[in-house]
Design an enzyme around this catalytic site. Sequence first.
Site, PDB file in Angstrom:
ATOM      1  N   ARG A   1     -39.800  -1.521  60.850  1.00  0.00           N
ATOM      2  CA  ARG A   1     -38.544  -1.425  60.465  1.00  0.00           C
ATOM      3  C   ARG A   1     -37.709  -0.834  61.851  1.00  0.00           C
ATOM      4  O   ARG A   1     -36.562  -1.229  61.860  1.00  0.00           O
ATOM      5  CB  ARG A   1     -38.367  -0.356  59.345  1.00  0.00           C
TER       6      ARG A   1
ATOM      7  N   TYR B   1     -14.535 -13.323  58.341  1.00  0.00           N
ATOM      8  CA  TYR B   1     -15.353 -13.681  57.487  1.00  0.00           C
ATOM      9  C   TYR B   1     -15.430 -12.798  56.234  1.00  0.00           C
ATOM     10  O   TYR B   1     -15.131 -11.632  55.989  1.00  0.00           O
ATOM     11  CB  TYR B   1     -16.668 -13.501  58.144  1.00  0.00           C
TER      12      TYR B   1
ATOM     13  N   ASP C   1     -17.272 -10.555  66.694  1.00  0.00           N
ATOM     14  CA  ASP C   1     -18.332 -11.528  66.099  1.00  0.00           C
ATOM     15  C   ASP C   1     -18.116 -12.787  66.773  1.00  0.00           C
ATOM     16  O   ASP C   1     -16.991 -13.433  66.597  1.00  0.00           O
ATOM     17  CB  ASP C   1     -17.976 -11.472  64.357  1.00  0.00           C
TER      18      ASP C   1
ATOM     19  N   LYS D   1     -26.428 -18.941  62.115  1.00  0.00           N
ATOM     20  CA  LYS D   1     -25.675 -20.212  62.497  1.00  0.00           C
ATOM     21  C   LYS D   1     -26.045 -21.032  63.640  1.00  0.00           C
ATOM     22  O   LYS D   1     -27.269 -21.404  63.678  1.00  0.00           O
ATOM     23  CB  LYS D   1     -24.107 -19.818  62.591  1.00  0.00           C
TER      24      LYS D   1
HETATM   25  C1  PLP Z   1     -22.134 -16.393  58.354  1.00  0.00           C
HETATM   26  C2  PLP Z   1     -21.335 -15.368  59.036  1.00  0.00           C
HETATM   27  C3  PLP Z   1     -21.573 -13.953  59.034  1.00  0.00           C
HETATM   28  C4  PLP Z   1     -22.612 -13.311  58.049  1.00  0.00           C
HETATM   29  O1  PLP Z   1     -24.068 -13.911  58.472  1.00  0.00           O
HETATM   30  P1  PLP Z   1     -25.098 -14.142  57.337  1.00  0.00           P
HETATM   31  O2  PLP Z   1     -26.244 -14.469  58.383  1.00  0.00           O
HETATM   32  O3  PLP Z   1     -24.632 -15.036  56.253  1.00  0.00           O
HETATM   33  O4  PLP Z   1     -25.260 -12.777  56.737  1.00  0.00           O
HETATM   34  C5  PLP Z   1     -20.783 -13.166  59.592  1.00  0.00           C
HETATM   35  N1  PLP Z   1     -19.731 -13.535  60.453  1.00  0.00           N
HETATM   36  C6  PLP Z   1     -19.480 -15.023  60.429  1.00  0.00           C
HETATM   37  C7  PLP Z   1     -18.338 -15.706  61.444  1.00  0.00           C
HETATM   38  C8  PLP Z   1     -20.230 -15.850  59.920  1.00  0.00           C
HETATM   39  O5  PLP Z   1     -19.972 -17.194  59.920  1.00  0.00           O
END
Ligand code: PLP
Length: 393
Positions: free
Chosen positions: A58, A111, A183, A208
Site C-alpha cells: 500500500r 472533469y 491534470d 487514458k
Molecule cells: C478520466 C479522467 C480522470 C479520472 O481518471 P480515472 O482513471 O477514470 O479515475 C481525471 N481527469 C481527466 C481529465 C480524465 O479524463
Amino acid sequence: MSSEKMGFNSKLIHAGDFEDELGSATTPIYQSSTFKFKSADHGAACFAGEEDGYIYTRIGNPTIGELENTVAALENGFGGIGTSSGMGAVTSVYMAYLGAGEHMVSHNALYGPSRAVMESLFSKFGVEYSYIDTTDLKQVKEAIRPNTKLLYIETPANPTIGITDIEAVSNIAHEFGIPVCVDNTFCSPYLQNPLDLGADIVLHSMTKFINGHADIVAGMLVAKTEEDHKLLRGVMANMGCNMDPHQAFMTRRGLKTLGIRIDRAQDNARKIADFLEKHPKVEWVKYPGLESHPQYELAKKQMRGPGSMISFGLKNGIEAGKVMMDNVKLALLAVSLGGIETLIQHPASMTHAKLTEEAKHIAGISDGLVRLSIGIEDVDDIMEDLDQALGKV
Ligand SMILES: *Cc1c(COP(=O)(O)O)cnc(C)c1O
C-alpha cells in the site's frame, strides 16, 4: 547512459532504472503484499525512511516503483506516486492541500468527477471552491482569497478543449504562495510538461494515453519537490488508493509505445479536424491544431503538438447528436479517451446530461457538442465512418 540525457522515446523504455537480478527484460510483477526485513535494525531504518526498502505494497512496491520512476522522469519531477485510478490521484491532492475553511480555485470545465467529489464530499468538511474561467488571467487573480490553498487546472479542458496558460497562472498562484496542480491527462508527458512551465504537481489518469489500451484504470501524481512527494505519498498510502502490482505492470507495458501511438493518433486527428471543419453538417470544430482555435498560439507555445482530442458542434443540437451516436460503426460509442481505438461521445446526452442548462452553458457544453478521441486506425476508415454517420443527421 543516464536517463536525463535520453530522448523521450528512449526514456519510455529505459528511464525506470530497474535492475533485475536475473536479467529480466521487463520489470517483474512483485505480487506481494509485504516485504521481509533483513534484521530488526533494517526494519527500523526502513520505517524511519533512512534506508531504501519496501515495507508494504500500500505504501510502495518495486513494480509500481519502476512505473513511478519512469513517469517522474518523463515529467521532469522529483518522484511519482501511483494511484488506483485518476480519481485516486485527484482526491489525494485535495486531501493533501485542503482543509476545513480552506479554498480551491479551479475552472468550470473540470472533469466531472473531479468537480463532483469537491462539491458533494469535500464541501461536507468545510472546503470551499470557486470555479472560474482560468483562460482569463484577470478572473484567476480575482478568485484568489486569503484562504486559497490550491489552484487546480486541466488543460486542454474536457470537453471544451479550452487551454489555460500554465506558466501565467503558476506565476499568479506563486505570488500568493499557492501550489498549482495540473491534470495533464489530455496531453500526456509526450506533449506537455507542466512542471517545466511552473506547476508544482502533475496529475494523470493513466487510464487514458499513458496506458492507452482501454484495459486498465490507473492514476499517477508527480511532484516537483521532495517535500510535496513525501506529503502526497503519505496521503495516498493512508487513504489506500494505491495501485496494485499487476495494474502497474500492464500500465508500464502500455506506456512503452506512448510516443508512436500519439504520433499516429495526432496525424489522424489533424486530418479529421480538417475534414470536419469543411463538413456541411458541422457548425464549428475545436482542435488546438486548427488556426481557428481561440488559443492556437498558446497551444503552440506550451504543447509540443495538438494531440488527438477534438470537439465539434452539430447544427441541430441534442437530436442530431443522438442520431450521429446511433450511426457510427467503427468509432466506439463510449466515454474515456486516449486509447488506440477511436471513441465518440455526446456530452449533452451522456457525461454532462445531469447538469442544469446554466451549468452546461457556463462549462461551454452546447447540445450539439460531440467529443472525439481519435485512435490509431487507418484515417480513411475513421473519416468514412464519421462521414456516413453525419450523413444520417
Ligand atoms: C478520466 C479522467 C480522470 C479520472 O481518471 P480515472 O482513471 O477514470 O479515475 C481525471 N481527469 C481527466 C481529465 C480524465 O479524463
